[in-house]
Design an enzyme around this catalytic site. Structure first.
Site, PDB file in Angstrom:
ATOM      1  N   CYS A 169      14.984  33.151  63.313  1.00 56.19           N
ATOM      2  CA  CYS A 169      15.458  33.962  62.197  1.00 56.19           C
ATOM      3  C   CYS A 169      15.094  35.426  62.428  1.00 56.19           C
ATOM      4  O   CYS A 169      15.254  36.260  61.548  1.00 56.19           O
ATOM      5  CB  CYS A 169      14.800  33.471  60.919  1.00 56.19           C
ATOM      6  SG  CYS A 169      13.020  33.370  61.116  1.00 56.19           S
ATOM      7  N   ASP A 208      24.446  48.510  57.677  1.00 61.16           N
ATOM      8  CA  ASP A 208      23.770  48.156  58.918  1.00 61.16           C
ATOM      9  C   ASP A 208      22.846  49.274  59.403  1.00 61.16           C
ATOM     10  O   ASP A 208      21.838  49.025  60.053  1.00 61.16           O
ATOM     11  CB  ASP A 208      24.807  47.848  60.017  1.00 61.16           C
ATOM     12  CG  ASP A 208      25.595  46.587  59.667  1.00 61.16           C
ATOM     13  OD1 ASP A 208      24.996  45.704  59.023  1.00 61.16           O
ATOM     14  OD2 ASP A 208      26.781  46.499  60.001  1.00 61.16           O
ATOM     15  N   ASP A 220       3.358  64.334  62.686  1.00 62.55           N
ATOM     16  CA  ASP A 220       3.999  64.841  63.904  1.00 62.55           C
ATOM     17  C   ASP A 220       5.066  65.885  63.573  1.00 62.55           C
ATOM     18  O   ASP A 220       5.241  66.878  64.285  1.00 62.55           O
ATOM     19  CB  ASP A 220       4.682  63.688  64.654  1.00 62.55           C
ATOM     20  CG  ASP A 220       3.667  62.820  65.394  1.00 62.55           C
ATOM     21  OD1 ASP A 220       2.633  63.357  65.808  1.00 62.55           O
ATOM     22  OD2 ASP A 220       3.921  61.615  65.527  1.00 62.55           O
ATOM     23  N   GLY A 248      15.282  50.393  57.029  1.00 64.14           N
ATOM     24  CA  GLY A 248      14.126  49.831  57.713  1.00 64.14           C
ATOM     25  C   GLY A 248      14.339  48.379  58.072  1.00 64.14           C
ATOM     26  O   GLY A 248      15.437  47.819  57.917  1.00 64.14           O
ATOM     27  N   HIS A 249      13.265  47.790  58.559  1.00 63.47           N
ATOM     28  CA  HIS A 249      13.303  46.390  58.966  1.00 63.47           C
ATOM     29  C   HIS A 249      11.938  45.792  58.622  1.00 63.47           C
ATOM     30  O   HIS A 249      10.903  46.402  58.893  1.00 63.47           O
ATOM     31  CB  HIS A 249      13.557  46.297  60.474  1.00 63.47           C
ATOM     32  CG  HIS A 249      13.442  44.900  61.008  1.00 63.47           C
ATOM     33  ND1 HIS A 249      14.527  44.056  61.115  1.00 63.47           N
ATOM     34  CD2 HIS A 249      12.376  44.193  61.436  1.00 63.47           C
ATOM     35  CE1 HIS A 249      14.116  42.890  61.592  1.00 63.47           C
ATOM     36  NE2 HIS A 249      12.815  42.950  61.805  1.00 63.47           N
TER      37      HIS A 249
END
Ligand SMILES: Cc1cc2nc3c(=O)[nH]c(=O)nc-3n(C[C@H](O)[C@H](O)[C@H](O)COP(=O)(O)OP(=O)(O)OC[C@H]3O[C@@H](n4cnc5c(N)ncnc54)[C@H](O)[C@@H]3O)c2cc1C
Length: 759
Positions: free
Chosen positions: A422, A455, A495, A545-546
């Site tokens: 998955c 996506d 950064d 995001g993931h």
């Protein structure tokens, strides 16, 4: 972090780090219940142990000897520690409301927050007196009073309001301490005058006659004027009025009378007694809500009124811990049976104490003090000296909690090895529910983002701007997902600011340990709330995001920043010029401190301060540095100060000199580094010592190891024209970087390839 790897199935939340919760945490450390996640929320990391407080006032103990370090204790118990103030309970949603973070959900809840002075009932008391309660802020108030008395020229009169054990002990402890202080300053102790006011006809009303008589004698011998039947009706500047109409001239008033329940308890809907304390049954469950317990001073034990004494708060700790576990396991709760009589060891300030128990027991002497001292120190040792952290119990896969059938399926799935087919993704429902509760800012350039998920995100780069891109990712080093989220975002933003850019958009990557869906959702929500609070404040929109399941909580960001074209404002590592002053904006030491924290070797307040420092944004500092002519800048992170400085000197082809003496360091970092407790990254960073010209001379300097210490969300290191150094540091300090300092300078290149001189 000491948390077990077992998935979280149920949450026990402890509000307040009073005596009962301290004891309960120790119990939880010894008997870890798999599947139970513990959270302690407290305003004060150092919480005083009441039994030793008078000894501290008298000067016999140090601050650390009488304070319980709740962060360390929680760490030992495998509990998450949230340093925050609770302001309410949403019982319908089973959530604790905190002042500085999103609500914290609970399955079982316990309240142990002590009591609050009822100063409003006496005009002027709130303004002109020093309340002993809440006990948590007493130390600051006491130190301020001490300073005032030392500075006060001529006689000082102090009145103590409250004739219970607390008032009597405090009077004698203060009399002893302040007399010695004055003597040490070459002043006469008889410049001090003490009045002790009691509303009742006797002092120490709950103690026997022999004890009362002994204390009356001692107070008289020590020159304390005792006023009985003397209800204080008003306090004015330098005057105390009592019910008889008498006025007492005073310089200081200490308020040690019976206190009441915290005001916010009134809005919880829990049944309270007349003084505002939470009514509890003999199981320590509240009368109103079986999922909520209360203990210590804030609990009104309805079966039998109990004295508001630390001794009961301590004794409630063990039954409380057991009953919290039993509730979650679906077992019958046991009754707490308070003792009818208890031994009180009451000190007289001068390393002498009186033993009192029930109607007859009375003894006094220096030996009673030594006895009390032994008992108190033993108690504190139990809460501060820990055996090796408990290994996860062998049956840790067996949840000790009662689960609904649907939850059992989820628990089995969380315990099973995930197939990974998955993509080890967190379920869509959990994700959308967690993310649906956070509110990233919207920017006009974001065409497709989290507001209309797709996506990928689509973002326009405004005309006249160039993109600045960076990515960072790391695992949680602190058991508080909200604070971790804040720091992870702040670290990633560093950064962009170091380059002179403005943060614009971010995508996140996160892993969350598996567990019940509701627990996974909450962890994700807490972490992303923290992150989004920081991103929003930086003007940076989270656009996607993931999230996956992982053994550990981890979070990272890819951040896009913008910078004006032409690129004059870019601050690069190679921009360092010989002669530039080197400015460092934040203190060093997070690597060694968190290594020590993981080994229970760091004081909780050091970690508190480090977490505060890690949450300070570099944004304002970067603007100030740029405005003062910085052409070179970097954020100090994983390679440590030396590693990042070498990156700058190499890129610029210059040498540098830094002064170890002026390096700003976080509290405790020198101690933990000196103890040899260093980050696992340190050895790799130490390899760069070859860049040092005179390390033999510097190696013994206490700051030396800290130049290699890897930083999380560290400060900026910048090169500034030398003439600007002073003004830059002053501005940085005014902007909220109190440790900003010039640490050295860049120099023309020598013969060596890279060379840093330590002074
Ligand atoms: C001078 C003095 C001397 C005393 N000496 C003795 C003695 O020798 N022996 C004895 O038995 N008793 C003594 N007592 C009584 C004793 O102090 C109390 O009974 C005891 O402290 C009560 O403990 P507790 O566990 O209820 O809460 P506390 O010790 O008061 O702790 C409450 C905790 O809750 C936290 N907290 C409070 N509000 C919040 C919030 N909203 N959100 C999060 N956290 C919160 C605080 O930071 C603190 O950590 C003394 C009292 C005084 C004033």
């Amino acid at each position: 972090m000491q948390s077990s790897n077992a998935p979280a199935l149920r949450d026990i939340v402890l509000i307040g780090g009073g005596h009962s919760h301290a004891v309960a945490l120790r119990m939880f450390a010894m008997h870890r219940a798999p599947g139970v996640r513990l959270t302690l929320i407290c305003t004060d990391t150092d919480t005083p142990y009441s039994g030793m407080l008078p000894g501290y006032i008298a000067g016999h103990y140090t601050h650390d000897e009488v304070h319980i370090d709740l962060r360390r204790l929680a760490e030992f118990a495998g509990a998450r520690y949230f340093h925050d103030e609770v302001i309410g309970i949403d019982r319908a949603a089973q959530q604790v409301l905190c002042r500085h973070r999103p609500p914290v959900p609970y399955d079982a809840l316990s309240v142990n927050i002590g009591s609050t002075p009822q100063l409003d009932e006496v005009p002027g008391a709130a303004h002109y007196s020093v309340p002993v309660k809440p006990i948590r802020q007493f130390n600051e108030r006491w130190l301020a009073l001490l300073t005032r008395v030392r500075a006060h020229a001529g006689p000082t009169t102090i009145a103590i309001v409250g004739g219970g054990a607390g008032g009597v002990e405090m009077t004698l402890a203060m009399q002893y301490r302040l007399s010695r202080e004055l003597r040490a300053m070459g002043r006469r102790p008889d410049e001090l005058r003490f009045h002790l006011c009691s509303a009742s006809a006797t002092l120490l009303a709950t103690h026997n006659a022999a004890v009362r008589a002994a204390f009356m004698r001692t107070l008289t011998e020590r020159g304390v004027r005792v006023h009985l039947n003397a209800t204080v009706t008003q306090v004015r500047e330098r005057t105390l009025q009592i019910a008889s109409g008498e006025f007492i001239d005073v310089d200081e008033v200490l308020w040690v009378t019976q206190a009441g329940g915290a005001a916010w308890l009134r809005d919880t809907g829990l049944a309270l007694d007349a003084a505002g304390f939470i009514k509890v049954r003999d199981t320590l469950q509240t009368e109103t809500d079986p999922a909520i317990f209360a203990a210590g001073d804030c609990a009104a034990f309805t079966a039998r009124p109990l004295e508001k004494a630390g001794v009961f708060a301590v004794r409630m700790g063990a039954p409380l811990a057991h009953n919290l576990h039993r509730l979650l396991a679906g077992e019958t709760l046991r009754r707490y049976r308070p003792q009818m009589r208890w031994l009180a060891l009451i000190s007289t300030g001068d390393k002498h104490a009186v033993a009192s128990r029930g109607r007859v027991v009375y003894a006094r002497g220096d030996w009673v003090w030594r006895w009390k001292d032994r008992v108190d120190r033993r108690f504190m040792r139990k809460l501060s000296e820990f055996p090796e952290p408990m290994p996860p119990s062998s049956d840790s896969r067996v949840p000790a909690v009662a689960l609904a059938p649907e939850e059992q399926t989820q628990a089995i799935s969380a315990l099973a090895m995930r197939c990974g087919g998955c993509g080890a993704k967190v379920g869509a429902t959990v994700l959308s529910r967690a993310l649906g509760r956070i509110q990233p800012i919207d920017l006009p350039e974001v065409v497709i983002g989290l507001h209309a998920p797709d996506d990928a995100a689509v973002v326009r780069v405004p005309a006249g701007k160039a993109l600045v891109q960076t990515v960072d990712f790391f695992r949680a080093f602190v058991d508080d997902p909200y604070i971790f989220g804040r720091i992870a975002a702040n670290h990633a933003l560093g950064d962009i600011f170091a380059m002179g850019g403005d943060a614009h958009t971010a995508t996140a990557i996160a892993t969350v340990p598996p567990g019940l869906e509701s627990k996974v959702e909450d962890t994700l929500f807490q972490m992303m709330s923290g992150a989004v609070d920081v991103l929003n404040a930086a003007g940076c929109a989270l656009v996607g995001g993931h999230t996956g399941e992982g053994q550990e909580l981890a979070l990272g960001f890819a951040i896009n920043g913008l910078i004006d074209e032409p690129l004059d404002a870019v601050m690069t590592k190679g921009g360092l010029r010989p002669g530039d002053a080197l400015i460092l904006t934040k203190p060093l030491g997070t690597g060694t401190l968190f290594a020590a924290h993981a080994r229970l070797q760091a004081r909780g307040r050091w970690i508190d301060a480090a977490l505060v420092s890690m949450q300070i944004s570099n944004r304002a500092a970067a603007s100030a540095l740029r405005a003062h002519g910085a052409a070179a800048c970097t954020d100090v992170t994983g390679f440590g100060l030396l590693g990042h400085l070498v990156e700058m000197t190499r890129a610029a082809g210059v040498d540098a000199e830094i002064d170890l003496n002026v390096l700003p360091v976080l509290d405790g970092a020198v101690e933990t580094a000196a103890a040899g407790i260093l980050s696992s990254l340190q050895p790799a960073n130490v390899r760069l010592r070859r860049a040092l010209r005179n390390q033999e001379a510097a190696v013994r300097h206490p700051h030396y190891p800290l130049i290699f210490d890897p930083q999380t969300a560290g400060g900026l290191l910048a090169g500034i024209p030398a003439g600007q150094a002073e003004a830059t540091v002053a501005e940085l300090r005014a902007l909220g970087y109190p440790s900003a300092v010039c640490i050295g300078r860049a120099m023309p290149p020598g013969t060596d390839v890279e060379s840093i001189t330590l002074r």
